[in-house]
Motif scaffolding. Sequence first.
Motif, short mmCIF file in Angstrom:
data_model
loop_
_atom_site.label_atom_id
_atom_site.label_comp_id
_atom_site.label_asym_id
_atom_site.label_seq_id
_atom_site.Cartn_x
_atom_site.Cartn_y
_atom_site.Cartn_z
N GLY A 198 15.03 -25.44 7.42
CA GLY A 198 16.27 -26.01 7.94
C GLY A 198 16.24 -26.26 9.43
N VAL A 199 15.95 -25.20 10.20
CA VAL A 199 16.01 -25.30 11.66
C VAL A 199 14.83 -26.07 12.23
CG1 VAL A 199 15.95 -23.95 13.81
CG2 VAL A 199 17.41 -23.22 11.92
N TYR A 200 13.61 -25.68 11.82
CA TYR A 200 12.41 -26.27 12.44
C TYR A 200 12.08 -27.65 11.87
CZ TYR A 200 7.54 -26.98 13.75
OH TYR A 200 6.38 -27.52 14.23
N ARG A 201 12.03 -27.74 10.54
CA ARG A 201 11.53 -28.98 9.92
C ARG A 201 12.59 -30.07 9.81
NH1 ARG A 201 6.67 -31.22 9.89
NH2 ARG A 201 6.45 -32.71 8.17
N VAL A 202 13.80 -29.70 9.41
CA VAL A 202 14.83 -30.71 9.17
C VAL A 202 15.56 -31.09 10.46
CG1 VAL A 202 16.96 -31.22 7.93
CG2 VAL A 202 15.13 -29.96 6.78
N MET A 203 16.04 -30.07 11.19
CA MET A 203 16.85 -30.34 12.38
C MET A 203 16.03 -30.44 13.66
SD MET A 203 19.70 -30.68 10.93
CE MET A 203 20.75 -30.90 12.37
N HIS A 204 14.79 -29.95 13.63
CA HIS A 204 13.92 -29.99 14.81
C HIS A 204 14.54 -29.27 16.00
CE1 HIS A 204 11.45 -32.85 12.59
NE2 HIS A 204 12.52 -33.61 12.41
N TRP A 205 15.14 -28.11 15.72
CA TRP A 205 15.73 -27.31 16.77
C TRP A 205 14.75 -26.26 17.26
CZ3 TRP A 205 21.00 -26.18 13.95
CH2 TRP A 205 21.78 -27.34 13.97
N SER A 206 15.05 -25.69 18.42
CA SER A 206 14.26 -24.60 18.96
C SER A 206 14.96 -23.28 18.68
CB SER A 206 14.07 -24.78 20.48
OG SER A 206 13.47 -26.03 20.76
N LEU A 207 14.33 -22.18 19.10
CA LEU A 207 14.88 -20.86 18.85
C LEU A 207 15.82 -20.50 19.98
CD1 LEU A 207 14.60 -18.67 16.69
CD2 LEU A 207 12.89 -17.57 18.14
N GLY A 208 17.05 -21.08 19.94
CA GLY A 208 18.03 -20.86 20.98
C GLY A 208 19.02 -19.78 20.60
N ALA A 234 10.40 -26.33 31.18
CA ALA A 234 9.24 -26.02 30.34
C ALA A 234 9.58 -24.83 29.45
CB ALA A 234 8.03 -25.72 31.21
N PRO A 235 9.02 -24.73 28.24
CA PRO A 235 9.29 -23.57 27.40
C PRO A 235 8.72 -22.30 28.02
CG PRO A 235 7.59 -24.96 26.44
CD PRO A 235 8.16 -25.72 27.58
N ALA A 236 9.22 -21.17 27.57
CA ALA A 236 8.83 -19.89 28.16
C ALA A 236 7.34 -19.64 28.03
CB ALA A 236 9.61 -18.76 27.50
N SER A 237 6.74 -20.09 26.94
CA SER A 237 5.30 -19.87 26.76
C SER A 237 4.49 -20.57 27.83
CB SER A 237 4.88 -20.39 25.37
OG SER A 237 5.22 -21.76 25.22
N VAL A 238 5.01 -21.65 28.42
CA VAL A 238 4.34 -22.36 29.50
C VAL A 238 4.73 -21.77 30.85
CG1 VAL A 238 4.08 -24.61 30.63
CG2 VAL A 238 4.18 -24.47 28.14
N SER A 239 6.02 -21.50 31.05
CA SER A 239 6.50 -20.98 32.33
C SER A 239 5.91 -19.61 32.64
CB SER A 239 8.02 -20.89 32.32
OG SER A 239 8.62 -22.14 32.12
N ARG A 240 5.73 -18.78 31.62
CA ARG A 240 5.25 -17.43 31.84
C ARG A 240 3.88 -17.42 32.52
NH1 ARG A 240 6.70 -12.66 33.14
NH2 ARG A 240 8.44 -12.84 31.67
N GLY A 241 3.00 -18.33 32.14
CA GLY A 241 1.68 -18.39 32.75
C GLY A 241 1.75 -18.71 34.23
N VAL A 242 2.60 -19.67 34.61
CA VAL A 242 2.75 -20.04 36.02
C VAL A 242 3.41 -18.90 36.79
CG1 VAL A 242 3.73 -21.74 37.60
CG2 VAL A 242 2.91 -22.46 35.36
N ARG A 289 5.89 -21.56 14.00
CA ARG A 289 5.83 -22.62 15.01
C ARG A 289 7.09 -22.73 15.85
NH1 ARG A 289 3.50 -27.55 11.18
NH2 ARG A 289 1.70 -26.41 10.31
N LEU A 290 8.12 -21.99 15.50
CA LEU A 290 9.36 -22.06 16.28
C LEU A 290 9.11 -21.60 17.72
CD1 LEU A 290 12.16 -20.74 13.91
CD2 LEU A 290 12.18 -22.91 15.13
N GLU A 291 9.61 -22.38 18.67
CA GLU A 291 9.49 -22.03 20.07
C GLU A 291 10.88 -21.98 20.70
OE1 GLU A 291 6.93 -24.66 22.17
OE2 GLU A 291 5.10 -23.79 21.35
N THR A 292 10.93 -21.36 21.86
CA THR A 292 12.19 -21.31 22.59
C THR A 292 12.52 -22.69 23.13
OG1 THR A 292 10.92 -20.61 24.51
CG2 THR A 292 11.98 -18.90 23.22
N PRO A 293 13.79 -22.98 23.41
CA PRO A 293 14.18 -24.31 23.87
C PRO A 293 13.58 -24.64 25.23
CG PRO A 293 16.02 -22.79 24.04
CD PRO A 293 14.96 -22.08 23.29
N SER A 294 13.22 -25.90 25.42
CA SER A 294 12.64 -26.34 26.69
C SER A 294 13.73 -26.75 27.68
CB SER A 294 11.71 -27.53 26.45
OG SER A 294 12.42 -28.61 25.85
#
Length: 716
Positions: free
Chosen positions: A562-572, A468-476, A290-295
Amino acid sequence: MLASFLDPIETALFRRYGMRGSFVSSPYMTSTRERAKGATLITRWDAEFLRERDSARVIASDLAWAIASIAAVWLYMAFNTRSLFIATCGMFEILVSFPIALLIYRFIFRIPYVGNIQALSIFICLGIGADDVFVYFDAFRQSATEAEVGDALFDRLMYSTDRASKAIFVTSFTTTGAFLATAWSPITPLAAFGIVSATMIAVLFVVNVLLFPAALVLFARYFENMTWRQFLPASKEINESEIVESKELGRVERFFHGPFYQTLRRPFVRFVTIGAFTAMFIVAARFCVRLETPSKIERWYSSKHLVQQFSDRDQTAFLRSDDDLVVAVDVFWGLLGVDMSSVSQWDLASRGRLQLDESFDVSAEVSQVHILNSCLTLRHASCSSRGCRDGRLTRDVDCFMEAFRDYVGEENFPVPRDSFLDELWEFRSSSVGSRYAHQIGFRPNKNSGEPELFFVKVSTKSTLMHQAPASVSRGVHDEFEGLIRNLNEVAPDGVKSGSQTAYVAWTWMRMQETLVDNTFQGISICFCMAFVVLCISTGNVLVASICSVSVAGVVVSVLGIGVYRVMHWSLGIRETIAAVILIGLSVDYGVHLGNAYVEAPAAMKSRGDRTQYALATMGVSIVASAVTTVISGSILWLCTLQFFAKFAFLITTTIASSLVWALVFISLLLITLGPEGEDWKLKTICGWIGERACIMLEKLKNSRLEESSRTRGSRK
């Protein structure tokens, strides 16, 4: 001029609000609330010059914490080894490796780039260098308890060197490879960090192997019979008691040899704990997916810093309109792009050479009509991407050709070729057309000096939201690319080179995608390399597989939980670096345990005895290494730059997770499934493969002989 104008203003503001900095803090970390009792007014200010100068001030103060980290690691090394001499020699090895590595980086690799992120190499290498010292010194200390090792200093030194240098080489090799995986990144700071860190670790290994044996000789001859608190010779009675104690296991070794191992060997504890690790691995792996790139761009300062306060609140609350919330996209004709072939990755100031379309010509009547129709197409373009709103690709189109048509009159449009450039120049210079000057590019002709048109553009406001995250921007982005491609297919000669750009938005999108690619590429390379090295180091495929599963567990635990669940960070950027560091750091502990298990004395036949031996001999080194790395990384919590401060979490959680997975999970699997005798050894497997290959070749040879015999018989 700017500096002399702003300096007294900044000084007056500092005095007005009582803002003071220190050796490790910026004055902009001080509150600017009015000092009167009950005052609620907070003043904020921002200027490019002041921001750049404070950035240099913050970097210098954060790097000052490296001194504290060095002191803390040195003190712990002295405490753990009980020798100020060994601690000082070890720290000297670590510190002398930094300038040597930087000289190699600068003058041999000839890389001029130096960035803030490379400062992280110091904190990481402090822990790794201390690990090398602990492994070597613990091997020397434990040589006194080994029955097959003589009491002579030479025998002890040879035993220590043989056991420690192999483990240090393997861990250094895998960690160096892990960092080198980031060197392939097109992101300059990331690549530079990987090269510097890999160079430092390689130099650390060479310096340790060359200098530490000599340090052990001096220690054994002059310092071994001294107390660790003072350089005073101990009495004869203390010497004898210490010699007796040296033949026994230390407190940490006794813990791993006794209570810790006895707890792990219980069947109920083994199967329940292995099941818990398996469940945690599955859950953490699902979180990793579920990790995504930073918005949005990562924060550089904490919320207490004045610059960050201005960025977070003032611009959002007062300076941004609705149009600023969406991405602006420009469509160009006449520009082919930027030639980057001669640009070095390390030269951030170079922007490449702009490439022009030599066939560009918009003066033809059909070309004018095409540009006008393109504006209409852009204005009414539909979009099925989830990044678009209301099914529309654009919300507004600012078209110079429409204004030019109204300027000359619809009955006179399109303008004849001969008079088009004159009319366009006159329109651009008029009060009506001056607002479109940035869309109409004129330059002096190289020969005549007369203005010539070399590009035109149409500006649009897309419906894509900023950050917007890359997964959204790429489509546009792909929707715009498809639209421009369709326009170019029907375009007349002279305007077939249409292109589009959203500037920072598309650059940030590609940056995010590159981060994801680098993460999985780095993990794949490092994981495969770690498995191969583990196989070669331990000489046993099963032990290497168990250690590799542990490495995978560390990766998913830190990134997923740690990164996704606890800190709620993106894949930066910092998470990308951490993903590679995870393998480099976590494989060390598995290598130590795996090698100790395989190299256990021949008298130890059972899995349990070998695991107990591995825990007793290497447990103390693993714990000491983990503590020093945590101490070194924890200093980063005190930094002002959020990049450093948040990286402290990644280092500490990586080490904590690696420690648990290695000492508990690997030990449990070795007790339960570990190889015995010649099982799963590389030479056994290679011998079996060679034997099977010989059998297959023999069968193939016999079948060919039989076929040949049948052929000769049929001919007769």
